[in-house]
Design a protein around this motif. Structure first.
Motif, PDB file in Angstrom:
ATOM      1  N   THR A  55       0.836  -1.200   0.000  1.00 54.82           N
ATOM      2  CA  THR A  55       0.000   0.000   0.000  1.00 54.82           C
ATOM      3  C   THR A  55       0.871   1.250   0.000  1.00 54.82           C
ATOM      4  O   THR A  55       1.888   1.313   0.679  1.00 54.82           O
ATOM      5  CB  THR A  55      -0.915   0.051   1.236  1.00 54.82           C
ATOM      6  N   ARG A  57       0.374   5.813  -0.375  1.00 50.21           N
ATOM      7  CA  ARG A  57      -0.562   6.944  -0.421  1.00 50.21           C
ATOM      8  C   ARG A  57      -0.420   7.592  -1.788  1.00 50.21           C
ATOM      9  O   ARG A  57       0.613   8.221  -2.068  1.00 50.21           O
ATOM     10  CB  ARG A  57      -0.222   7.945   0.685  1.00 50.21           C
ATOM     11  N   ALA A 128      -4.043   1.666  11.294  1.00 56.36           N
ATOM     12  CA  ALA A 128      -3.791   3.013  11.824  1.00 56.36           C
ATOM     13  C   ALA A 128      -3.433   3.935  10.670  1.00 56.36           C
ATOM     14  O   ALA A 128      -2.707   3.553   9.761  1.00 56.36           O
ATOM     15  CB  ALA A 128      -2.660   2.967  12.841  1.00 56.36           C
ATOM     16  N   GLY A 129      -3.967   5.146  10.707  1.00 57.06           N
ATOM     17  CA  GLY A 129      -3.707   6.065   9.606  1.00 57.06           C
ATOM     18  C   GLY A 129      -4.685   5.917   8.458  1.00 57.06           C
ATOM     19  O   GLY A 129      -4.505   6.506   7.409  1.00 57.06           O
TER      20      GLY A 129
ATOM     21  N   THR B  80       9.635   0.326   6.291  1.00 58.66           N
ATOM     22  CA  THR B  80       9.143  -1.056   6.244  1.00 58.66           C
ATOM     23  C   THR B  80      10.304  -2.032   6.076  1.00 58.66           C
ATOM     24  O   THR B  80      10.341  -3.080   6.724  1.00 58.66           O
ATOM     25  CB  THR B  80       8.123  -1.224   5.096  1.00 58.66           C
ATOM     26  N   SER B 104       2.165   5.687   9.172  1.00 52.70           N
ATOM     27  CA  SER B 104       1.323   4.521   8.921  1.00 52.70           C
ATOM     28  C   SER B 104       2.035   3.568   7.977  1.00 52.70           C
ATOM     29  O   SER B 104       3.032   3.920   7.360  1.00 52.70           O
ATOM     30  CB  SER B 104       0.035   4.990   8.245  1.00 52.70           C
ATOM     31  N   THR B 105       1.490   2.371   7.835  1.00 52.09           N
ATOM     32  CA  THR B 105       2.089   1.395   6.915  1.00 52.09           C
ATOM     33  C   THR B 105       2.254   1.989   5.512  1.00 52.09           C
ATOM     34  O   THR B 105       3.296   1.827   4.880  1.00 52.09           O
ATOM     35  CB  THR B 105       1.216   0.127   6.837  1.00 52.09           C
ATOM     36  N   GLY B 106       1.220   2.662   5.031  1.00 52.27           N
ATOM     37  CA  GLY B 106       1.257   3.218   3.674  1.00 52.27           C
ATOM     38  C   GLY B 106       2.354   4.254   3.481  1.00 52.27           C
ATOM     39  O   GLY B 106       2.858   4.447   2.373  1.00 52.27           O
ATOM     40  N   ILE B 107       2.725   4.941   4.554  1.00 52.80           N
ATOM     41  CA  ILE B 107       3.857   5.881   4.496  1.00 52.80           C
ATOM     42  C   ILE B 107       5.168   5.106   4.653  1.00 52.80           C
ATOM     43  O   ILE B 107       6.125   5.324   3.907  1.00 52.80           O
ATOM     44  CB  ILE B 107       3.752   6.955   5.607  1.00 52.80           C
ATOM     45  N   ASN B 109       5.933   2.179   3.841  1.00 52.05           N
ATOM     46  CA  ASN B 109       6.272   1.416   2.638  1.00 52.05           C
ATOM     47  C   ASN B 109       7.023   2.256   1.621  1.00 52.05           C
ATOM     48  O   ASN B 109       7.626   1.721   0.686  1.00 52.05           O
ATOM     49  CB  ASN B 109       4.988   0.907   1.977  1.00 52.05           C
ATOM     50  N   ARG B 110       6.948   3.555   1.756  1.00 55.33           N
ATOM     51  CA  ARG B 110       7.480   4.444   0.736  1.00 55.33           C
ATOM     52  C   ARG B 110       8.627   5.310   1.292  1.00 55.33           C
ATOM     53  O   ARG B 110       9.614   5.537   0.620  1.00 55.33           O
ATOM     54  CB  ARG B 110       6.322   5.345   0.270  1.00 55.33           C
ATOM     55  N   ALA B 189      -1.954   7.055  17.046  1.00 54.84           N
ATOM     56  CA  ALA B 189      -1.114   6.287  16.138  1.00 54.84           C
ATOM     57  C   ALA B 189      -1.578   6.504  14.702  1.00 54.84           C
ATOM     58  O   ALA B 189      -2.708   6.894  14.453  1.00 54.84           O
ATOM     59  CB  ALA B 189      -1.195   4.809  16.485  1.00 54.84           C
ATOM     60  N   GLY B 190      -0.684   6.253  13.769  1.00 57.80           N
ATOM     61  CA  GLY B 190      -1.098   6.158  12.386  1.00 57.80           C
ATOM     62  C   GLY B 190      -0.793   7.352  11.534  1.00 57.80           C
ATOM     63  O   GLY B 190      -0.802   7.262  10.321  1.00 57.80           O
ATOM     64  N   GLU B 191      -0.550   8.505  12.141  1.00 63.49           N
ATOM     65  CA  GLU B 191      -0.234   9.621  11.276  1.00 63.49           C
ATOM     66  C   GLU B 191       0.565  10.704  11.953  1.00 63.49           C
ATOM     67  O   GLU B 191       1.096  11.581  11.307  1.00 63.49           O
ATOM     68  CB  GLU B 191      -1.520  10.253  10.732  1.00 63.49           C
TER      69      GLU B 191
END
Lengths: 153, 294
Positions: A55, A57, A128-129, B80, B104-107, B109-110, B189-191
């Motif tokens: 995933t 953004r 989360a997020g 990650t 977050s995971t999505g951040i 990962n990048r 959490a998360g951001e």
């Protein structure tokens, strides 16, 4: 500049400029509407897509960066009918307005691929997020735990 | 909202080519790795480069290796990657503890760890941990390679020792037996960015590193607190002595995320809990890395 990418199994070649953001190109040029325009700064999660299995953004990715990469959105996940996770979410009334739903389906799908039997903590960390303003998250977390075989703490 | 100004985009296939492009655009090029800070800044018009130099196709920058007593983390290694690396978990577990708190995971990962210290915002999570370890930053420029001690890396708010025509290749961490903690205060959490953060590493013979994040223009080591602790075993009186120094050491601001007073009081709490935990972990006891102390 030329952008060649695969979106949900379909090849696309598009002319883009470097300032084009991937989220906008997916929605306006490719016509995939499940990634939503939310905060546009990586906080809310609603623009989430899967790129090369992870995933990301899409509001924080330039379209040119996706050249040569493979993109999956929730349209691609549900192509042959709902996934098991999606069916469990439907049965559990996991969502109300649905704005956050595509992103959360993708985030949970990524989690289950790497961790088929996640704990509640794992699910909370993975989601989360991804902001949901309707549900308080519980029906979402419950559905992901059931998809992972019920979950162990 | 669209990105309002135009720029060129280049994706070099080698380090030499990347450095060549940076030299073509003196002072107006911007390196791009994960882009999670940069794309938001472009949208905000906080940066307006003439060209983005995307280094993601440069070979060799995504490696994590251990050779002898050096752990190397390439500049394209994401948070990650750190979390999933057995090598990092074994040799520098504080990097994993830190990476798990990033957005977050999505951040994760990048976003890359090296990108994090290049953005160099006051709340950057990698700063306190890399400052607590013995870290050197390896750079390549037109004149060849050079190294910068992490203690000389952060030179001001969002400013680093990296020159306009240089690229970070990797960071090297010298490995020794240690225990550490990364304690991060955040609203949810998360951001969230850190409201305040404390990084601590304890080496055998009671050698301490104490680093504060998000409470000054850059993350920084508190040399006064380290000097006070050096060579002494931890006891209640010593902890109270250094906790009482926090107010003078840090210079937090009040903004929408926290007041200066709250940041100060919580930094004291995080230092106290962090010191005790780091000592335990150095002795092979204490909580697992990743367990949050606040």
């Amino acid at each position: 500049m030329q952008l060649r990418t695969m979106v949900n199994g379909e090849d696309w070649t598009l002319d883009v400029v470097p300032a084009d953001v991937l989220l906008d190109v997916l929605r306006e040029r490719v016509g995939v509407k499940s990634p939503k325009i939310g905060c546009e700064r990586g906080d809310c999660g609603s623009c989430t897509i899967i790129m090369d299995g992870r995933t990301v953004r899409s509001c924080l990715v330039l379209a040119v960066e996706a050249d040569g990469h493979e993109i999956t959105t929730v349209e691609g996940i549900g192509y042959d009918g709902l996934s098991e996770l999606q069916s469990l979410m439907l049965g559990n009334n996991s969502f109300q307005c649905g704005f956050c739903a595509p992103a959360i389906v993708l985030a949970a799908t990524e989690l289950l691929q790497h961790n088929p039997n996640p704990s509640r903590h794992d699910v909370q960390e993975a989601l989360a997020g991804n902001l949901c303003r309707c549900t308080g998250y519980e029906p979402i977390i419950e559905a992901v735990l059931s998809a992972g075989g019920g979950g162990t703490e | 909202m669209v990105i309002a100004h135009e720029f060129d985009y280049r994706r070099p296939a080698s380090l030499e080519e990347a450095i060549g492009i940076l030299s073509e655009y003196p002072g107006s090029a911007q390196l791009l790795a994960g882009g999670t800070d940069l794309v938001a800044w472009l949208r905000d018009d906080a940066v307006a480069p003439d060209v983005l130099v995307d280094i993601k196709d440069v070979p060799g920058l995504g490696d994590i290796t251990v050779e002898g007593d050096i752990l190397s983390v390439g500049s394209l290694v994401t948070f990650t990657d750190l979390i999933e690396s057995g090598l990092v978990r074994e040799h520098a577990p504080l990097l994993v503890e830190m990476a798990e708190t990033v957005a977050s995971t999505g951040i994760r990962n990048r976003a890359t760890m090296v990108g994090n210290i290049c953005s160099a915002v006051p709340s950057c999570d990698a700063g306190p941990v890399l400052l607590a370890y013995d870290t050197t930053v390896h750079l390549a420029g037109p004149g060849g390679e050079r190294t910068v001690d992490i203690n000389d890396w952060f030179v001001g708010l969002r400013q680093t020792a990296l020159a306009d025509d240089e690229v970070v290749i990797r960071v090297d961490i010298k490995l020794r037996q240690h225990g550490g903690v990364y304690v991060k205060l955040m609203r949810y959490a998360g951001e969230d960015l850190a409201q305040a953060a404390v990084g601590i590493v304890v080496y055998p013979e009671n050698e301490y590193r104490v680093v504060f994040g998000a409470v000054a223009p850059t993350p920084f080591r508190s040399i006064r607190i380290e000097d006070t602790l050096r060579g002494k075993p931890l006891d209640e009186a010593l902890v109270a002595e250094v906790v009482a120094m926090v107010d003078d050491e840090i210079s937090p601001i009040t903004d929408m995320r926290a007041s200066a007073e709250y940041r100060t009081r919580m930094t004291e709490v995080m230092l106290e809990r962090g010191l005790w935990e780091a000592i335990e972990r150095c002795a092979g006891a204490g909580t697992d890395y990743g367990v949050r102390l606040i």
